[in-house]
Design an enzyme around this catalytic site. Structure first.
Site, short mmCIF file in Angstrom:
data_model
loop_
_atom_site.label_atom_id
_atom_site.label_comp_id
_atom_site.label_asym_id
_atom_site.label_seq_id
_atom_site.Cartn_x
_atom_site.Cartn_y
_atom_site.Cartn_z
N SER A 114 21.62 22.77 -25.37
CA SER A 114 20.75 23.70 -26.09
C SER A 114 20.48 23.18 -27.50
O SER A 114 21.20 22.31 -28.00
CB SER A 114 21.48 25.06 -26.20
OG SER A 114 20.93 25.86 -27.22
N TYR A 159 27.74 31.41 -28.15
CA TYR A 159 26.82 30.55 -27.39
C TYR A 159 26.75 29.17 -28.04
O TYR A 159 26.84 28.13 -27.36
CB TYR A 159 25.45 31.20 -27.36
CG TYR A 159 24.38 30.49 -26.58
CD1 TYR A 159 23.47 29.66 -27.22
CD2 TYR A 159 24.27 30.65 -25.21
CE1 TYR A 159 22.47 29.00 -26.51
CE2 TYR A 159 23.28 30.01 -24.49
CZ TYR A 159 22.37 29.19 -25.15
OH TYR A 159 21.38 28.54 -24.44
P1 NAP Z 1 18.51 32.74 -17.32
O1 NAP Z 1 17.08 33.05 -17.10
O2 NAP Z 1 19.38 33.73 -18.01
O3 NAP Z 1 19.20 32.35 -15.90
C1 NAP Z 1 20.57 32.03 -15.91
C2 NAP Z 1 21.00 31.97 -14.47
O4 NAP Z 1 22.40 31.70 -14.42
C3 NAP Z 1 20.76 33.29 -13.72
O5 NAP Z 1 20.25 33.03 -12.44
C4 NAP Z 1 22.16 33.88 -13.66
O6 NAP Z 1 22.38 34.69 -12.53
C5 NAP Z 1 23.00 32.63 -13.51
N1 NAP Z 1 24.41 32.88 -13.88
C6 NAP Z 1 24.86 33.54 -14.97
N2 NAP Z 1 26.21 33.57 -14.94
C7 NAP Z 1 26.61 32.92 -13.82
C8 NAP Z 1 27.87 32.62 -13.24
N3 NAP Z 1 29.02 33.01 -13.83
N4 NAP Z 1 27.90 31.94 -12.08
C9 NAP Z 1 26.76 31.57 -11.47
N5 NAP Z 1 25.51 31.82 -11.96
C10 NAP Z 1 25.45 32.49 -13.13
O7 NAP Z 1 18.65 31.38 -18.11
P2 NAP Z 1 17.60 30.23 -18.45
O8 NAP Z 1 16.82 30.62 -19.66
O9 NAP Z 1 16.88 29.80 -17.20
O10 NAP Z 1 18.63 29.13 -18.89
C11 NAP Z 1 19.30 28.32 -17.95
C12 NAP Z 1 20.24 27.43 -18.74
O11 NAP Z 1 19.51 26.81 -19.81
C13 NAP Z 1 21.37 28.22 -19.41
O12 NAP Z 1 22.53 27.42 -19.43
C14 NAP Z 1 20.85 28.40 -20.85
O13 NAP Z 1 21.92 28.56 -21.77
C15 NAP Z 1 20.14 27.11 -21.06
N6 NAP Z 1 19.10 27.12 -22.10
C16 NAP Z 1 18.11 28.04 -22.07
C17 NAP Z 1 17.10 27.94 -23.05
C18 NAP Z 1 15.94 28.89 -23.12
O14 NAP Z 1 15.25 28.89 -24.16
N7 NAP Z 1 15.69 29.69 -22.09
C19 NAP Z 1 17.14 26.93 -24.00
C20 NAP Z 1 18.23 26.04 -24.00
C21 NAP Z 1 19.19 26.14 -23.03
P3 NAP Z 1 21.87 36.22 -12.56
O15 NAP Z 1 20.39 36.14 -12.35
O16 NAP Z 1 22.59 36.87 -11.41
O17 NAP Z 1 22.25 36.79 -13.91
C1 GCO Z 2 18.51 32.21 -29.17
C2 GCO Z 2 17.95 31.57 -27.93
C3 GCO Z 2 18.39 30.12 -27.86
C4 GCO Z 2 17.83 29.50 -26.62
C5 GCO Z 2 18.22 28.07 -26.50
C6 GCO Z 2 17.63 27.23 -27.57
O1 GCO Z 2 18.88 33.39 -29.10
O2 GCO Z 2 18.54 31.51 -30.18
O3 GCO Z 2 18.35 32.27 -26.77
O4 GCO Z 2 19.76 30.04 -27.90
O5 GCO Z 2 18.26 30.14 -25.49
O6 GCO Z 2 19.57 27.88 -26.36
O7 GCO Z 2 17.83 25.87 -27.23
#
Ligand code: NAP
Ligand code: GCO
Length: 268
Positions: free
Chosen positions: A148, A161
């Site tokens: 992230s 986080y």
């Molecule tokens: P999301 O929409 O919240 O989806 C997360 C997924 O992980 C959901 O399907 C959730 O299941 C599943 N999950 C949560 N806890 C779990 C567990 N204990 N065991 C198995 N599955 C689990 O997240 P996203 O935005 O697609 O992000 C995916 C990854 O990218 C995460 O690691 C997040 O931290 C990272 N990330 C996101 C962003 C962003 O801007 N979106 C940026 C940087 C990094 P449920 O649907 O049942 O809750």
């Molecule tokens: C926040 C956001 C971020 C993104 C991501 C950025 O609250 O700042 O959720 O943490 O999810 O991790 O890279």
């Protein structure tokens, strides 16, 4: 196909993308499928897995879905063994499952801190530990940890986080260090701000219909002047999952539209 392009193919490989029911994980899985990989995913309950199976089927992908929590070491070991029997040994692990809790640190109960650390950092440790022995037996493998911006930067309300994602960057480097000699490459992808359910609260329109202040803030901080889409992560994931990256190890590839390089646009 040229030798250079064939290096990006994943034919015959089994990819486990954790938590890949929708969002970033789903689009990474779609891209890995398009490069030839068999797709396996999990989520924490049957309803989510069924939702995912329907979504993959609609996308023309016959995925394998399993119900297990990445923080449950016994369940992870049981299902990695079951996947090996039913699909094949995991060649590519994408530690995507993750949660976030946005709470001012002094107001965050330690129980919520532990929950975020458990899913976002201990989960990737448990899942990586479970797949590495077969990767060693099979002559190598790929682990991709979804890090992230918060692996590098802090901000208000995301202490747990950021600590987890900072730790995940170092776990990435340590797996690369400890298992590189077995032809296992462990790298990270650091998404910028991506439009998924996880960031929906940061993009909600205000009551008067104007954009959320954080939405405007991110646009000003991003040279690409847009939020990322989950599809922006597909190509980088194929690269890090393929033999095209066999000499890339311990690296975090930031897919952030340039946020980390930019001081931000001067407010008008
Ligand atoms: P999301 O929409 O919240 O989806 C997360 C997924 O992980 C959901 O399907 C959730 O299941 C599943 N999950 C949560 N806890 C779990 C567990 N204990 N065991 C198995 N599955 C689990 O997240 P996203 O935005 O697609 O992000 C995916 C990854 O990218 C995460 O690691 C997040 O931290 C990272 N990330 C996101 C962003 C962003 O801007 N979106 C940026 C940087 C990094 P449920 O649907 O049942 O809750
Ligand atoms: C926040 C956001 C971020 C993104 C991501 C950025 O609250 O700042 O959720 O943490 O999810 O991790 O890279």
């Amino acid at each position: 196909m040229s030798e250079a392009l064939s290096a990006f193919r994943l034919d015959g490989k089994v990819a486990l993308v954790t938590g890949a029911v929708y969002g970033i994980g789903f689009e990474i899985a779609r891209a890995l499928h398009e490069a030839g990989a068999k797709i396996v995913f999990n989520s924490i309950n049957q309803e989510s897995v069924d939702q995912g199976l329907d979504a993959y089927r609609e996308a023309g992908i016959e995925a394998y879905g399993y119900v297990f929590d990445v923080t449950d070491e016994d369940a992870v070991n049981e299902y990695v063994a079951r996947i090996a029997k039913e699909v094949g040994d995991v060649d590519i692990l994408v530690n995507n499952a993750g949660i976030i809790k946005r709470v001012p640190m002094v107001e965050m109960p330690a129980s919520e801190w532990r929950q975020v650390i458990d899913v976002d950092l201990t989960g990737p440790f448990i899942c990586s530990k479970a797949v590495i022995p077969a990767m060693i037996k099979n002559g190598g493998g790929k682990i991709i940890n979804i890090c992230s911006m918060m692996s590098e930067l802090g901000r208000e309300t995301v202490s747990a986080y950021a600590a987890a994602k900072g730790g995940l960057k170092m776990l990435t480097r340590n797996i690369a260090s400890e298992y590189g000699e077995f032809n296992i490459q462990c790298n990270g992808i650091g998404p910028g701000y991506i439009a998924t359910p996880q960031t929906a609260p940061l993009r909600e329109k205000q009551e008067d219909g104007t954009p959320h202040p954080f939405d405007q803030f991110i646009i000003a901080k991003t040279p690409a002047a847009r939020w990322g889409t989950p599809g922006d992560l597909g190509g980088p994931a194929v690269f890090l999952a393929s033999s095209a990256s066999d000499f890339v190890n311990g690296h975090v590839l930031y897919v952030d539209g340039g946020i980390l390089a930019y001081i931000g646009k001067q407010p008008k």
